[in-house]
Motif scaffolding. Structure first.
Motif, mmCIF file in Angstrom:
data_model
loop_
_atom_site.group_PDB
_atom_site.id
_atom_site.type_symbol
_atom_site.label_atom_id
_atom_site.label_comp_id
_atom_site.label_asym_id
_atom_site.label_seq_id
_atom_site.Cartn_x
_atom_site.Cartn_y
_atom_site.Cartn_z
ATOM 1 N N LYS A 159 35.070 52.923 38.497
ATOM 2 C CA LYS A 159 34.676 52.388 39.801
ATOM 3 C C LYS A 159 34.182 50.956 39.615
ATOM 4 N N VAL A 160 34.877 49.998 40.245
ATOM 5 C CA VAL A 160 34.517 48.594 40.063
ATOM 6 C C VAL A 160 33.910 47.975 41.317
ATOM 7 N N GLN A 161 33.979 48.700 42.448
ATOM 8 C CA GLN A 161 33.525 48.121 43.712
ATOM 9 C C GLN A 161 33.303 49.254 44.698
ATOM 10 N N ASP A 162 32.487 49.022 45.709
ATOM 11 C CA ASP A 162 32.250 50.019 46.755
ATOM 12 C C ASP A 162 32.064 49.293 48.086
ATOM 13 N N SER A 180 30.684 45.664 51.378
ATOM 14 C CA SER A 180 31.250 45.472 50.034
ATOM 15 C C SER A 180 30.184 45.042 49.036
ATOM 16 N N ARG A 181 30.233 45.663 47.864
ATOM 17 C CA ARG A 181 29.309 45.324 46.785
ATOM 18 C C ARG A 181 29.944 45.716 45.453
ATOM 19 N N SER A 182 29.523 45.051 44.400
ATOM 20 C CA SER A 182 30.106 45.328 43.081
ATOM 21 C C SER A 182 29.101 44.972 41.997
ATOM 22 N N PRO A 183 29.249 45.595 40.829
ATOM 23 C CA PRO A 183 28.356 45.301 39.703
ATOM 24 C C PRO A 183 28.860 44.092 38.920
ATOM 25 N N ASN A 209 37.629 48.412 48.329
ATOM 26 C CA ASN A 209 38.369 47.166 48.531
ATOM 27 C C ASN A 209 38.186 46.323 47.273
ATOM 28 N N ILE A 210 38.869 46.728 46.206
ATOM 29 C CA ILE A 210 38.545 46.192 44.878
ATOM 30 C C ILE A 210 38.905 44.717 44.710
ATOM 31 N N GLY A 211 39.820 44.216 45.518
ATOM 32 C CA GLY A 211 40.134 42.788 45.444
ATOM 33 C C GLY A 211 38.968 41.918 45.867
ATOM 34 N N ASP A 212 38.006 42.531 46.567
ATOM 35 C CA ASP A 212 36.810 41.828 47.027
ATOM 36 C C ASP A 212 35.747 41.756 45.941
ATOM 37 N N PHE A 213 36.062 42.294 44.767
ATOM 38 C CA PHE A 213 35.094 42.329 43.664
ATOM 39 C C PHE A 213 34.489 40.954 43.396
ATOM 40 N N GLY A 214 33.152 40.930 43.270
ATOM 41 C CA GLY A 214 32.460 39.735 42.815
ATOM 42 C C GLY A 214 32.284 38.632 43.831
ATOM 43 N N ARG A 215 32.792 38.831 45.045
ATOM 44 C CA ARG A 215 32.723 37.743 46.037
ATOM 45 C C ARG A 215 31.280 37.355 46.349
ATOM 46 N N LYS A 216 30.368 38.317 46.256
ATOM 47 C CA LYS A 216 28.959 38.041 46.584
ATOM 48 C C LYS A 216 28.109 37.785 45.339
ATOM 49 N N GLY A 218 29.485 35.780 42.608
ATOM 50 C CA GLY A 218 29.980 34.598 41.914
ATOM 51 C C GLY A 218 31.035 34.887 40.867
ATOM 52 N N GLU A 219 31.448 36.169 40.750
ATOM 53 C CA GLU A 219 32.534 36.514 39.833
ATOM 54 C C GLU A 219 33.794 36.791 40.659
ATOM 55 N N SER A 220 34.881 37.162 40.015
ATOM 56 C CA SER A 220 36.116 37.422 40.756
ATOM 57 C C SER A 220 36.885 38.579 40.126
ATOM 58 N N PHE A 221 37.797 39.146 40.908
ATOM 59 C CA PHE A 221 38.572 40.269 40.409
ATOM 60 C C PHE A 221 39.474 39.856 39.253
ATOM 61 N N VAL A 222 40.080 38.699 39.339
ATOM 62 C CA VAL A 222 40.955 38.261 38.249
ATOM 63 C C VAL A 222 40.153 38.024 36.976
ATOM 64 N N ASP A 223 38.907 37.566 37.099
ATOM 65 C CA ASP A 223 38.053 37.417 35.915
ATOM 66 C C ASP A 223 37.769 38.783 35.295
ATOM 67 N N LEU A 224 37.531 39.785 36.152
ATOM 68 C CA LEU A 224 37.304 41.143 35.656
ATOM 69 C C LEU A 224 38.533 41.650 34.906
ATOM 70 N N VAL A 225 39.704 41.444 35.477
ATOM 71 C CA VAL A 225 40.954 41.879 34.839
ATOM 72 C C VAL A 225 41.105 41.246 33.464
ATOM 73 N N LYS A 226 40.820 39.970 33.363
ATOM 74 C CA LYS A 226 40.963 39.263 32.083
ATOM 75 C C LYS A 226 40.008 39.819 31.023
ATOM 76 N N GLU A 227 38.791 40.136 31.412
ATOM 77 C CA GLU A 227 37.819 40.653 30.450
ATOM 78 C C GLU A 227 38.141 42.090 30.044
ATOM 79 N N LEU A 228 38.572 42.909 30.989
ATOM 80 C CA LEU A 228 38.940 44.286 30.645
ATOM 81 C C LEU A 228 40.149 44.320 29.719
ATOM 82 N N ASP A 229 41.043 43.365 29.885
ATOM 83 C CA ASP A 229 42.247 43.303 29.060
ATOM 84 C C ASP A 229 41.921 43.110 27.585
#
Length: 446
Positions: A159-162, A180-183, A209-216, A218-229
């Motif tokens: 779970k990356v977002q709620d 929307s909120r995310s860790p 709505n996981i594409g909204d990750f980090g909007r509040k 200062g992070e972003s979903f693509v940054d999350l993808v890069k780190e998980l990779d």
């Protein structure tokens, strides 16, 4: 203060309805309680605790929730019954009035399940005083409960977002889940590493709505993808669902070259008619959607793309549906997830005067399901005779073992040709023809 001794030896029955996010959260509840000494109830045993994690995406889902609650209460008389999830948040009093339900926890309160159970089990007998309902208003749903569990599945669900800020006119999810909120990315990477240490090979990213990750934050979903990779030991990631307006070109390009993110996308369209999209208050049009599909396919021609679509939305005329069907037919996609529109109390869609009959909804659904089957068959057909890598899962009830290729083709291998030791292993296979019920391709080891 939590009395851990009160949990020792207790037996629990879990029941989940709805989305992958719900299943992930239930699995996390079970894991947390297991660490405190609570064991899953065996067949034929009586449970001390029944936990029902509910869904409320349609009126049918509400009905199934009530049925499940009544069924568990009958099956486990005297058990402490907890109901949580979206239906519990949206209709707490209706759930609380069901005879046998002891505790109703909304979206903000479910994170403190253990505290409530400790109070109930701390030497106090089950009484009417324990019949409690705890929910808050949507604006006050602020907690984020981490979840990364697999239960009895091969794949882990992270779970990356709620929550959601979109408030589409047909949907109650923002009211059930909050805004929307995310860790942090760091906390999610830590959970992925833990999954790898436990033998996980594949992780599905889940959320509302996981594409909204980090909007509040200062992070972003693509940054999350890069780190998980970068997490060693995890061979595959899949993204459960991404709003089309939040799929950036940077994300598509990164996934096309990434180490572990699979060529597999699940994208909600909801309608292929721009007028209906406006009625729904969706944040894109068909031109943007088509452009995203074209971009994905240009960089990942083998990508499997599943698309959500709603039929029979209030205001959807026959002409609107014909346009939607034609648009879907023009897309290079692999599968449709078709949902008949369901009226939800409190939604703005109820203000739209044109109502589509149930008969018409069924007919429209049938047409799109037939189109979906044609699309999936054509996609699978292209890969017959090719080789691929499959992550195998245990045989279920002595049937064939199965798994998925990187681009989400379901594969079956006859049980006689496999070994239980191959569970959760990546194997090279040659893809053959369709299985008997046309739901997978039969395969043999290379």
């Amino acid at each position: 203060m939590i009395d851990s001794a009160a949990f020792q030896g207790k037996k629990a029955a879990y029941f989940t309805l709805g989305c992958k996010l719900n299943f992930s959260e239930t699995s996390t509840f079970a894991r947390l309680l297991s660490e405190m000494g609570v064991v899953p109830v065996a067949e034929g045993e009586k449970a001390d605790l029944c936990l029902v994690n509910t869904c409320s995406v349609t009126d049918v889902a509400d009905h199934k929730c009530r049925q499940a609650i009544h069924r568990l209460i009958r099956k486990h008389p005297g058990a402490f019954v907890v109901v949580t999830g979206c239906y519990a948040q949206l209709s707490p009093q209706a759930v609380n009035q069901i005879d046998g339900v002891d505790l109703v926890l909304g979206s903000n309160e479910k994170a403190t399940l253990v505290d409530f159970l400790s109070q109930a089990w701390n030497g106090a007998p089950k009484t009417a005083d324990l019949h409690q309902c705890h929910t808050v208003k949507t604006k006050d749903i602020t907690s984020f409960s981490h979840s990364c569990s697999r239960g009895n599945r091969t794949r882990f669900f992270l779970k990356v977002q709620d929550g959601c800020d979109y408030f589409c006119t047909y949907c109650t999810i923002p009211y059930a889940r909050g805004f929307s909120r995310s860790p942090s990315i760091a906390s999610l990477v830590q959970q992925a590493r833990r999954a790898a240490a436990e033998g996980g090979r594949e992780i599905v990213l889940t959320g509302v709505n996981i594409g909204d990750f980090g909007r509040k934050t200062g992070e972003s979903f693509v940054d999350l993808v890069k780190e998980l990779d970068k997490v060693e030991g995890i061979d595959r990631y899949r993204i459960s669902s991404l709003e089309p307006d939040l799929i950036s070109d940077e994300l598509i390009e990164y996934c096309s070259q990434s180490r572990a993110f699979m060529p597999h996308f699940h994208i909600p369209l909801q309608s292929g008619d721009d007028n209906v999209l406006k009625l729904m208050h969706r944040r894109y049009d068909t031109q943007l959607f088509a452009r995203k599909i074209e971009r994905i396919k240009s960089l990942m021609p083998d990508a499997f793309i599943g698309v959500d679509v709603i039929v029979g939305m209030r205001g959807e005329t026959a002409e609107n549906f014909e346009q939607s069907e034609a648009f879907l037919s023009s897309l290079d996609i692999s599968q449709l997830h078709v949902f008949p529109y369901s009226e939800r109390p409190g939604t703005m869609a109820l203000r739209i005067p044109l109502v589509v009959s149930e008969k018409e909804k069924k007919e429209r659904s049938a047409r799109l399901l037939a189109l979906s089957q044609k699309m999936t068959d054509a996609f699978y057909q292209k890969y017959i005779g090719t080789t691929s890598v499959v992550l195998l899962e245990k045989a279920h009830k002595r049937k064939a073992m199965h798994g998925f290729t990187p681009n989400y083709i379901r594969v079956e291998i006859p049980l006689a040709d496999t070994d239980e030791a191959l569970d959760n292993q990546l194997v090279n296979v040659r893809l053959g023809n369709f299985n008997r019920d046309h739901t997978a391709l039969m395969a043999s080891f290379v």
